[in-house]
Design a protein around this motif. Structure first.
Motif: not given
Ligand SMILES: NC(=O)c1ccc[n+]([C@@H]2O[C@H](COP(=O)([O-])OP(=O)(O)OC[C@H]3O[C@@H](n4cnc5c(N)ncnc54)[C@H](OP(=O)(O)O)[C@@H]3O)[C@@H](O)[C@H]2O)c1
Length: 278
Positions: A5-6, A12-15, A51-52, A140-142
């Motif tokens: 996980l980058i 988002l990474g923490r979630a 990749n975040c 993934v588009r958010t």
């Protein structure tokens, strides 16, 4: 399942770290910089790379397009190449800012992008560089991400509105910019489900519905049990270096076709307030 996980220290990474199971390695930005080709070349022994990381100060990207392209496009391309070579699944995150807002209705995956900012152009370039490889990859588009572990000292938009209201301050929020604000927890859960489908491709993953920031702020105060007025203003009163789309709500059409449904934006606020309090 071993996952690299980058961007694991971000919202988002923490979630993701709080919700996904499996063996997840999340190196810090300092120890794993995606702009360092030597670091990327060492991604051995993983089943998936997520990749975040991004250079997503939208206004700074206007004056530093090289840096925006380095992180949001070229580094993403190199990551994808290394994954493709190792037959590793790759997932990367993009943005609603690939659209210009002229549609005036929620964008679906088949809508034609037309970014207005250097940030949006760099993220779209990253998407296309991945897609051209026709590999085991998800883009993934958010939109409007907020999480309980926001690393920024200011906190999230919701935190700021609540703090201002509690302090009895005057609150003015734009009421002519329509978005799909998305709770990082819901996004992380949907991304995990999507990975399991192996239905590679481009997806919009947002809390469902379209809302102005003003309406969103009003609902946040209501759900927090705070009675305080908010003044709706026009975005013309809010000057910024980068041009943003006036309408960038996204519909998670392809996700829905896979049977993965997203909670609404109001449910996103409720989950955020609940998770923050727990
Ligand atoms: N936030 C939004 O409203 C929003 C909306 C649409 C799309 N997105 C996209 O969603 C994704 C996640 O956003 P977020 O809100 O979670 O962002 P965030 O909270 O700013 O987190 C970004 C993460 O990436 C890391 N990072 C930045 N540059 C890096 C590099 N060169 N190498 C390695 N790590 C690096 C950061 O580490 P440090 O903090 O240590 O630098 C941080 O862990 C991004 O792709 C963003 O473009 C976000």
């Amino acid at each position: 399942m071993k996952i690299l996980l980058i961007g694991g220290s971000g919202q988002l990474g923490r979630a993701i770290l709080a919700r996904w199971t499996g063996e997840i390695l999340a190196p810090s930005h300092e120890t794993f910089d995606i702009n360092d080709p030597a670091a990327i070349a060492t991604i051995d022994g993983f089943d998936m790379v997520v990749n975040c990381a991004a250079f997503h100060n939208v206004d700074t990207c206007e004056s530093q397009p090289e840096a925006a392209f380095a992180t949001n496009a070229l580094a993403v391309d190199r990551l994808a190449a290394e994954c493709h070579e190792r037959a590793v699944t790759f997932m990367t995150v993009s943005t609603d800012y690939v659209f210009d807002g002229r549609k005036g209705a929620p964008y679906v995956e088949s809508d034609c992008p037309h970014p207005l900012s250097a940030y949006g152009v760099s993220k779209l370039a990253g998407e296309l560089l991945v897609e051209r490889r026709n590999m085991k990859a998800f883009v993934v588009r958010t939109c409007g991400v907020y999480g309980t572990n926001a690393s920024r000292s200011k906190g999230t938009f919701i935190d700021r509105v609540i703090t201002q209201a509690k302090n009895g301050e005057k609150i003015r929020i734009v009421n002519d910019v329509v978005v799909s604000p998305t709770y990082a927890g819901h996004l992380a859960e949907a991304m995990r489900k999507l990975l399991d489908t192996e239905a590679y491709g481009l997806y919009h993953v947002c809390n469902a519905g379209a809302v102005t920031w003003y309406e969103f702020a009003k609902k946040a105060l209501e759900l927090a049990g705070i009675d305080h007025p908010i003044e709706p203003i026009s975005s013309s009163e809010w000057k910024a270096a980068a041009v943003r789309p006036a309408y960038s709500a996204l519909a998670s059409e392809k996700l829905g076709a896979l049977g993965i449904t997203m909670p609404t934006w109001a449910e996103g606020i409720a989950a955020y307030l609940r998770d923050k309090a727990s």
